[in-house]
Write an enzyme that holds these catalytic residues in place. Structure first.
Site, PDB file in Angstrom:
ATOM      1  N   ASP A   1     -15.851 -11.309  -8.381  1.00  0.00           N
ATOM      2  CA  ASP A   1     -16.325 -12.651  -8.052  1.00  0.00           C
ATOM      3  C   ASP A   1     -17.842 -12.717  -8.047  1.00  0.00           C
ATOM      4  OD1 ASP A   1     -13.664 -13.746  -7.522  1.00  0.00           O
ATOM      5  OD2 ASP A   1     -13.672 -12.262  -5.931  1.00  0.00           O
ATOM      6  N   THR A   2     -18.377 -13.296  -9.118  1.00  0.00           N
ATOM      7  CA  THR A   2     -19.807 -13.368  -9.334  1.00  0.00           C
ATOM      8  C   THR A   2     -20.071 -14.526 -10.286  1.00  0.00           C
ATOM      9  OG1 THR A   2     -19.931 -10.951  -9.214  1.00  0.00           O
ATOM     10  CG2 THR A   2     -21.823 -12.050 -10.177  1.00  0.00           C
TER      11      THR A   2
END
Length: 525
Positions: free
Chosen positions: A347-348
């Site tokens: 998650d980025t």
């Protein structure tokens, strides 16, 4: 040239400016900033902050960032470390005394001081043109009026919703449930925070009511955080690291980021004739997987806060790569290396912008796991990252949790340089996958002559803690061949990572590529 009878997307070409990122509203906001006279840094900051509203499960003002950039009048690549530190009162021993062997993901102990806002304020003042109030305006507007939830965002939101705790559930769920595609997400508390930052700068976030709101939430959850930890937040100008691979220099952010892992991977791969292999065949995936095991093992041993590590030169030396390459058996998979010291996440967000004067920005911004720690500040709903889970509790390890220390970080922006000239800012999202993703992307370009969009689209594989994850784009025969080589092969439930890139052609033409694994796009004018 792509096959127009097959699904896919064309590269985007532009002359004046271009942005590639994971959400179209953020790309649009960045281009609007360029059209109003802002430069690439202005546009990247405006788009990045808005991404925290468009993709709140991925990133936000409670997180960290790393930035690589080159000014319009220079090919020198500069780096800014916008990662936060553990609060002064944090100790690994306190967690070991509780019988813990790792930092709990959904705990105040995992929350390091968010430093992205400090970094954005610093870069807007030192490198931007328009001023912070103009750059935050798009995010303020969308936070107030709302953003329709995009398909990939909805998918990730549902997967990560269980992380949310207390106030965070009220702020980020719809009647206790994750939103569906097209539902409107609003964040009025964040709009107010951004208004105050636009008016009063970084002190609005790191002192006073907003900082006190975050500290109160963390202390109530058992954290040692103090307002003084927030007021002391600072970003650093640092020196990039690089390695050459078949005619191009891959430039990475130095530790505490994991960019050196990508450099070591490419140094290992340079000992093999990758270009002679089928780009989608088992032999290439096998050699890459073995190189990843070795490079990630080195990462886990050495990378940490730069003030606490001493082995970077050893990790990047040609001799080290040569010795590691000799350990690879082309006909048999080795046992998995040591497990990753940080918990895996995917998650980025990543944004890259090049403007009409050819200033280039490569910016990556994250709250670590989906919805970070799952803790949100009581009054303003600021989601707090759990980047402290990147520390180890192993006594004496360079990456051991300690007060005032930065953890090993998975997020890494990248840039490519050819004969001294900046040719491509790019990034590959996907948590631990990112160094492997950087190496794969560069190999796709240099070994197989792919253009940026094709290199992004191509199927991916990743050796992840004893399992070789192989995307659906590979053939069943390739998966069987990899199994025969001794790999434990699985098709991942979620696509591996996501990438964005902008190529600057020698004549100045801009070419953008954007990953179909995400909702975003490349957009120019």
């Amino acid at each position: 040239m792509r096959n127009f009878q097959s699904p896919g997307r064309s590269a985007v070409f532009a002359q004046n400016g271009l942005c590639a990122t994971s959400h179209p509203l953020a790309a649009g906001a960045a281009i609007d900033v360029l059209k109003r006279g802002g430069n690439a840094m202005d546009a990247a900051i405006a788009g990045a902050v808005l991404l925290g509203i468009c993709e709140p499960q991925m990133t936000g003002i409670g997180g960290d960032c790393f930035v690589l950039f080159s000014r319009s009048d220079s090919d020198e690549i500069q780096a800014v470390n916008g990662s936060g530190r553990a609060p002064a009162g944090a100790t690994a021993q306190a967690l070991r005394d509780q019988g813990l062997t790792s930092v709990p993901l959904q705990s105040a102990d995992a929350v390091t001081i968010p430093t992205a806002i400090e970094t954005f304020c610093h870069l807007a003042e030192t490198e931007g043109k328009l001023g912070l109030d103009a750059l935050l305006a798009p995010a303020i507007q969308y936070a107030e009026t709302g953003v329709p939830v995009a398909p990939r965002v909805a998918f990730d939101w549902a997967n990560d919703a269980a992380t949310l705790q207390g106030t965070a559930r009220e702020a980020y769920l719809f009647d206790g449930k994750a939103p569906k595609v097209g539902q409107i997400f609003r964040a009025p508390g964040q709009a107010e925070v951004l208004r105050r930052i636009a008016r009063d700068g970084r002190d609005a976030f790191y002192t006073g009511e907003i900082a006190e709101d975050m500290v109160a939430t963390l202390q109530a959850a058992g954290g040692t955080h103090q307002v003084a930890d927030f007021s002391a937040a600072a970003c650093d100008r640092v020196t990039p690291v690089s390695a050459n691979y078949k005619g191009v220099d891959l430039v990475e952010h130095p530790p505490n980021g994991q960019g050196a892992t990508a450099l070591l991977m490419l140094n290992i791969l340079s000992h093999f004739d990758i270009a002679a292999l089928d780009p989608l065949g088992a032999q290439r995936a096998h050699i890459e997987a073995e190189a990843a095991k070795l490079a990630y093992d080195a990462r886990n041993r050495f990378l940490a806060d730069p003030a606490h590590m001493q082995r970077l030169d050893h990790m990047l030396s040609p001799e080290t790569a040569s010795r590691l390459a000799a350990l690879i058996d082309p006909k048999r998979a080795m046992a998995a290396a040591a497990p990753l010291t940080e918990a895996i996440h995917k998650d980025t967000i990543y944004i890259t912008v090049v403007d009409k004067d050819r200033m280039s920005v490569s910016l990556i911004y994250s709250i670590f796991h989906g919805f970070g720690s799952g803790l949100a500040s009581e009054k303003f709903g600021i989601l707090l990252q759990n980047r402290g889970a990147g520390f180890t509790l192993q006594q004496g390890h360079p990456n051991e949790l300690a007060g005032g220390k930065r953890p090993m970080h998975t997020i890494i922006p990248g840039m490519l340089r050819h004969q001294g000239r900046v040719m491509m800012p790019f990034g590959v999202m996907g948590g631990a996958y990112q160094p492997n993703g950087h190496a794969r992307f560069v190999s796709n370009l240099q070994d197989f002559g792919m253009d940026a969009q094709t290199a992004i689209d191509a199927p991916r594989s990743f050796s992840d803690n004893g399992v070789l994850k192989v995307e659906q784009g590979y053939s069943d025969q390739t998966r069987q061949d990899l199994s025969d080589l001794g790999h434990k092969v699985e098709i991942p439930d979620t696509a591996i990572g996501g990438a964005q890139a902008i190529k600057i052609h020698p004549d100045g033409l801009l070419e953008g590529g954007s990953d179909p694994r995400k909702d975003g796009c490349a957009l120019g004018y």
